[in-house]
Design an enzyme around this catalytic site. Structure first.
Site, PDB file in Angstrom:
ATOM      1  N   HIS A 155       0.818  -1.217   0.000  1.00  0.00           N
ATOM      2  CA  HIS A 155       0.000   0.000   0.000  1.00  0.00           C
ATOM      3  C   HIS A 155       0.851   1.267   0.000  1.00  0.00           C
ATOM      4  CE1 HIS A 155      -4.014  -1.875   0.751  1.00  0.00           C
ATOM      5  NE2 HIS A 155      -3.208  -2.889   1.020  1.00  0.00           N
ATOM      6  N   ASP A 364       3.901   9.468  -0.865  1.00  0.00           N
ATOM      7  CA  ASP A 364       2.692   8.734  -0.477  1.00  0.00           C
ATOM      8  C   ASP A 364       2.400   7.654  -1.512  1.00  0.00           C
ATOM      9  OD1 ASP A 364       0.514   8.183   1.116  1.00  0.00           O
ATOM     10  OD2 ASP A 364      -0.232  10.240   1.118  1.00  0.00           O
TER      11      ASP A 364
HETATM   12  O1  F6P Z   1      -1.476   2.480   4.322  1.00  0.00           O
HETATM   13  C1  F6P Z   1      -0.340   2.301   5.076  1.00  0.00           C
HETATM   14  C2  F6P Z   1      -0.662   1.880   6.499  1.00  0.00           C
HETATM   15  O2  F6P Z   1       0.508   1.653   7.208  1.00  0.00           O
HETATM   16  C3  F6P Z   1      -1.532   0.639   6.609  1.00  0.00           C
HETATM   17  O3  F6P Z   1      -0.818  -0.564   6.542  1.00  0.00           O
HETATM   18  C4  F6P Z   1      -2.198   0.876   7.899  1.00  0.00           C
HETATM   19  O4  F6P Z   1      -3.383   0.176   8.035  1.00  0.00           O
HETATM   20  C5  F6P Z   1      -2.410   2.388   7.897  1.00  0.00           C
HETATM   21  O5  F6P Z   1      -1.369   2.913   7.145  1.00  0.00           O
HETATM   22  C6  F6P Z   1      -2.428   3.032   9.262  1.00  0.00           C
HETATM   23  O6  F6P Z   1      -1.213   2.809   9.921  1.00  0.00           O
HETATM   24  P1  F6P Z   1      -1.160   2.175  11.383  1.00  0.00           P
HETATM   25  O7  F6P Z   1      -1.797   0.838  11.329  1.00  0.00           O
HETATM   26  O8  F6P Z   1       0.314   2.113  11.703  1.00  0.00           O
HETATM   27  O9  F6P Z   1      -1.907   3.114  12.261  1.00  0.00           O
END
Ligand code: F6P
Length: 485
Positions: A155, A364
């Protein structure tokens, strides 16, 4: 139809608040469409985690979760995931560190995930692994004799070899990615960077425009699958939210001033300090806007135990205070800076009410806020999107004003241009973006990936023109989550 097992670090449990980011939106959309299992960390740490995953079934989805031990979680999540891989993958070598014990915790959490997932597997299952937390999982599942198709989607951005090689064991990481049958990236740049790493690591030679690589007789396909939003849901939510009390109160509080909006998880990759500096420069350079615009920056806190995140939080608090102190009037505050979150519907209402959206990350993977802003706007009188070319979304959203987030003057000029853009130009730019966001929506994203992974048609057909009826599989209604990807 084969059963789908999605695996990610964080999952959205029923009746809990939604996990942030595009990952949770996308996985939920896929599973609502196909049915299956979503496996991941429960969000809890526990000194004595249960031996078996806890399973909760809602409609056609089984949510299976495990707790992690606190010290293991800290070294895996705060350490290797978010102090090693995250900064490196976002091109921040200055913020990256490599600690062997954190690397080992990353491996052992992946091993735990593999063992626990194998308890849930049934013959014929298809596995789809998500994001940088779980890169070794495909290899580990194969070692535990899982024979079905395994896909992986990243992602976030994938860095070029000249950056990834800073990681001492980067060859191992790249080799692990080659244990999947299909690896998906957000953009062409990410795909090319991955191939640069495969070559740099000496794993294979990659032909120009290659879409697969073969290592030791095993072939991995790789492709670009830009994630999207649930267009119809965002549009409907944004329209409905205009009569919501919280949105109406916010609009009333503007007393006719134009709203500039930013919505980002508080992260140094989002370009927030650069954005605040650019807004200050804008007020200096174009003083006629003083008292005439309000900049609303919503930035929910994230990964607060990681030093880089507490540092950026401090910087932003200081900057917001200083800029407001410098320009504010008794009846006007230039920046409204909020660390809280809102329901998705309310956020969509705020996006609809804004005349300008600042989506200016310094790096991003995609950034779904850019796409949500487009879907939320009124096509008859749309606002203007100011977008960083460093967001994956910039490739598709060519109708935005593209500006380098480090270019303070360029950002200030883009704001001035956006606020004064004639209606006809705003409509034309918006129309281009609307079409792109509608066609490549969230259903298209998971549909094309799963079709390429399994060979089975799972893509809900894309309507030919705005408003036309959909054909093919039913398109599930999905609430997305708003904090970009
Ligand atoms: O999209 C990147 C990401 O790290 C996802 O894997 C994750 O669900 C989201 O951002 C939010 O990050 P975190 O789980 O570290 O709060």
């Amino acid at each position: 139809m084969k059963r789908l097992i999605c695996i990610s670090n964080r999952i959205t449990l029923p009746r809990r608040s939604a996990a942030p980011g595009g990952l949770a939106v996308g996985v939920l959309a896929a599973l609502r469409h196909t049915g299956g299992v979503w496996f991941g960390w429960s969000g809890e740490t526990n000194d004595n985690p249960a031996d078996e995953p806890e399973v909760l079934t809602r409609a056609n989805i089984r949510f299976a979760t495990i707790d992690l031990r606190p010290s293991e979680f800290d070294r895996y999540y705060n350490g290797y995931c978010n102090s090693t891989l995250w900064p490196l993958f976002h091109y921040f070598p200055g913020r990256f560190r490599h600690e062997q014990d954190e690397h080992d915790a990353y491996q052992s959490v992946n091993e735990l995930f593999a063992r626990q997932v194998m308890k849930l597997v049934e013959p014929g299952d298809v596995i789809w692994v998500h994001d940088y937390h779980l890169i070794p999982l495909g290899r580990l599942l194969r070692q535990l004799h899982f024979r079905g198709p395994i896909g992986f989607f990243l992602h976030i951005p994938f860095p070029h070899a000249q950056v990834l090689r800073l990681l001492p064991n980067y060859t191992e990481l790249v080799r692990d990615m080659c244990h999947y049958d299909l690896v998906g990236f957000q953009s062409e740049d990410d795909l090319r960077s991955f191939f640069s790493c495969v070559e740099h690591a000496g794993l294979a030679t990659v032909a120009p425009n290659a879409q697969e690589i073969t290592i030791g007789g095993r072939t991995t396909r790789a492709g670009v699958y830009p994630i999207g939003v649930d267009f119809e849901v965002v549009r409907a939510e944004a329209e409905a939210a205009m009569s919501e009390d919280s949105v109406q109160r916010m609009i009333t509080s503007l007393v006719g001033r134009k709203l500039i909006i930013g919505v980002d998880r508080l992260d140094y990759s989002k370009g927030l300090t650069e954005r605040f500096a650019a807004f200050e420069h804008f007020l200096e350079t174009f003083p006629e806007n003083q008292g005439k615009v309000t900049f609303l920056q919503i930035a929910p806190l994230s990964r607060s135990d990681v030093l880089a995140y507490s540092e950026i939080r401090q910087s932003l608090e200081q900057m917001a205070g200083r800029i407001n102190g410098r320009f504010a009037e008794a009846d006007w505050t230039p920046i409204r800076y909020l660390n809280r979150n809102f329901t998705h519907g309310t956020l969509m209402g705020f996006l609809r009410a804004a005349k300008v959206a600042l989506v200016t990350p310094v790096r991003d993977g995609m950034n779904l806020v850019a796409k949500e802003f487009v879907a939320a706007q009124d096509p008859e009188d749309p606002g203007v999107l100011i977008l960083s070319p460093m967001a994956g979304a910039a490739r598709e959203l060519t109708g935005a004003l593209h500006v380098n987030p480090y270019d303070k003057r360029g950002m200030a000029l883009a704001l001035q241009t956006a606020l004064n853009m004639p209606l006809e130009e705003r409509r034309q730019r918006h129309q281009q973006m609307l079409e792109a966001v509608r066609r490549r929506d969230i259903h298209y994203w998971y549909g094309t990936f799963l079709q390429d992974l399994t060979g089975e048609r799972r893509v809900p057909a894309v309507p030919a023109s705005p408003g036309s009826a959909t054909t093919g599989a039913a398109r599930p209604v999905l609430r997305s989550l708003g904090m970009g990807s």
